[in-house]
Design a protein around this motif. Structure first.
Motif, PDB file in Angstrom:
ATOM      1  N   LEU A   1      -2.819  -4.994  -0.048  1.00  0.00           N
ATOM      2  CA  LEU A   1      -4.146  -5.600  -0.070  1.00  0.00           C
ATOM      3  C   LEU A   1      -4.616  -5.949   1.332  1.00  0.00           C
ATOM      4  O   LEU A   1      -3.811  -6.307   2.190  1.00  0.00           O
TER       5      LEU A   1
ATOM      6  N   ASP B   1      -0.287  -2.571  -5.112  1.00  0.00           N
ATOM      7  CA  ASP B   1      -0.996  -1.943  -3.996  1.00  0.00           C
ATOM      8  C   ASP B   1      -1.053  -2.894  -2.806  1.00  0.00           C
ATOM      9  O   ASP B   1      -1.156  -4.108  -2.981  1.00  0.00           O
TER      10      ASP B   1
ATOM     11  N   ASP C   1      -0.604  -3.783  -9.653  1.00  0.00           N
ATOM     12  CA  ASP C   1      -0.148  -2.417  -9.392  1.00  0.00           C
ATOM     13  C   ASP C   1       0.747  -2.338  -8.160  1.00  0.00           C
ATOM     14  O   ASP C   1       1.269  -1.267  -7.852  1.00  0.00           O
TER      15      ASP C   1
ATOM     16  N   THR D   1      -9.196  -6.307  -1.347  1.00  0.00           N
ATOM     17  CA  THR D   1      -9.325  -4.966  -1.901  1.00  0.00           C
ATOM     18  C   THR D   1      -7.996  -4.234  -1.849  1.00  0.00           C
ATOM     19  O   THR D   1      -7.190  -4.465  -0.944  1.00  0.00           O
ATOM     20  N   ASP D   2      -7.788  -3.365  -2.834  1.00  0.00           N
ATOM     21  CA  ASP D   2      -6.622  -2.482  -2.833  1.00  0.00           C
ATOM     22  C   ASP D   2      -7.005  -1.114  -2.266  1.00  0.00           C
ATOM     23  O   ASP D   2      -6.248  -0.166  -2.357  1.00  0.00           O
TER      24      ASP D   2
ATOM     25  N   PRO E   1      -7.243  -6.389  -7.775  1.00  0.00           N
ATOM     26  CA  PRO E   1      -6.426  -7.507  -7.302  1.00  0.00           C
ATOM     27  C   PRO E   1      -6.965  -8.833  -7.814  1.00  0.00           C
ATOM     28  O   PRO E   1      -8.110  -8.916  -8.270  1.00  0.00           O
TER      29      PRO E   1
ATOM     30  N   GLU F   1      -2.847 -11.225  -5.164  1.00  0.00           N
ATOM     31  CA  GLU F   1      -1.795 -10.323  -5.644  1.00  0.00           C
ATOM     32  C   GLU F   1      -2.418  -9.186  -6.418  1.00  0.00           C
ATOM     33  O   GLU F   1      -3.591  -9.236  -6.796  1.00  0.00           O
ATOM     34  N   ASP F   2      -1.620  -8.146  -6.623  1.00  0.00           N
ATOM     35  CA  ASP F   2      -2.096  -6.963  -7.324  1.00  0.00           C
ATOM     36  C   ASP F   2      -1.027  -6.507  -8.302  1.00  0.00           C
ATOM     37  O   ASP F   2       0.117  -6.267  -7.895  1.00  0.00           O
TER      38      ASP F   2
ATOM     39  N   ASN G   1     -10.633  -1.094  -5.631  1.00  0.00           N
ATOM     40  CA  ASN G   1     -11.030  -2.280  -6.398  1.00  0.00           C
ATOM     41  C   ASN G   1     -11.112  -3.491  -5.479  1.00  0.00           C
ATOM     42  O   ASN G   1     -10.217  -3.714  -4.664  1.00  0.00           O
ATOM     43  N   THR G   2     -12.179  -4.286  -5.634  1.00  0.00           N
ATOM     44  CA  THR G   2     -12.377  -5.473  -4.800  1.00  0.00           C
ATOM     45  C   THR G   2     -12.669  -6.673  -5.685  1.00  0.00           C
ATOM     46  O   THR G   2     -13.403  -6.573  -6.657  1.00  0.00           O
TER      47      THR G   2
ATOM     48  N   ARG H   1      -4.331  -8.820   6.583  1.00  0.00           N
ATOM     49  CA  ARG H   1      -3.223  -8.452   5.703  1.00  0.00           C
ATOM     50  C   ARG H   1      -2.402  -9.657   5.260  1.00  0.00           C
ATOM     51  O   ARG H   1      -1.513  -9.531   4.436  1.00  0.00           O
TER      52      ARG H   1
ATOM     53  N   SER I   1      -6.055   2.715  -8.690  1.00  0.00           N
ATOM     54  CA  SER I   1      -5.136   2.023  -9.587  1.00  0.00           C
ATOM     55  C   SER I   1      -5.935   1.317 -10.678  1.00  0.00           C
ATOM     56  O   SER I   1      -7.100   0.967 -10.487  1.00  0.00           O
TER      57      SER I   1
END
Length: 171
Positions: free
Chosen positions: A109, A107, A105, A155-156, A76, A102-103, A159-160, A131, A72
């Protein structure tokens, strides 16, 4: 070391752009756990040169796709709420580390929570694949410190992003 080589083995990790064109391919092998005979157990770690044009990661075995991971565009965001500096944890607790992630996209997390007793010189993992937006723990499992920090990495899947306590606290 050099992480740009093509490698050898029946497994591959391929980075693709949005049109499906290959940006990078690495072949590798994974020692099979005794008596398993399939790809569902075990794990691997491969360092690859990641291009910002990557939109898809494809994991294959002898040319057969095992997993496709979409990348994505947005990493996040994470803001550690507690402990963020100056707190004192006396006794076993329980104490709850909390953050807001939060993200853009949407996704799902997961978080990794780490503890440092030496102002960030070294980090001790406290939990992985969290989670929720918090982790409750018994402080008796932590080395005591007047220079403690917490780091939360979210992380999604690709991406971290991380955040660290703004200042030290005491355990």
């Amino acid at each position: 070391g050099d992480h740009s080589g093509g490698g050898t083995g029946p497994y591959s990790v391929e980075l693709q752009d949005g049109s499906g064109a290959m940006l990078f391919l690495r072949r590798f092998d994974v020692p099979e756990p005794a008596g398993v005979g399939d790809h569902s157990a075990g794990g691997f770690r491969e360092w690859v040169p990641f291009s910002t044009a990557t939109e898809r990661i494809v994991i294959s075995y002898e040319g057969e796709r095992l997993q496709v991971v979409d990348v994505s565009p947005n990493p996040p965001s994470i803001a550690l709420s507690y402990p963020n500096g100056g707190e004192t944890w006396n006794g076993p607790g329980p104490f709850t580390i909390s953050w807001h992630a939060e993200d853009d996209d949407g996704d799902p997390l997961t978080a990794q929570v780490l503890y440092s007793a030496d102002r960030g010189g070294s980090w001790l993992p406290l939990a992985v694949n969290v989670r929720d937006d918090s982790l409750t723990l018994d402080a008796r499992s932590l080395p005591g410190s007047h220079q403690a920090l917490i780091q939360v990495r979210v992380t999604d899947g690709v991406n971290t992003t991380s955040d660290v306590s703004d200042a030290t606290f005491t355990v």
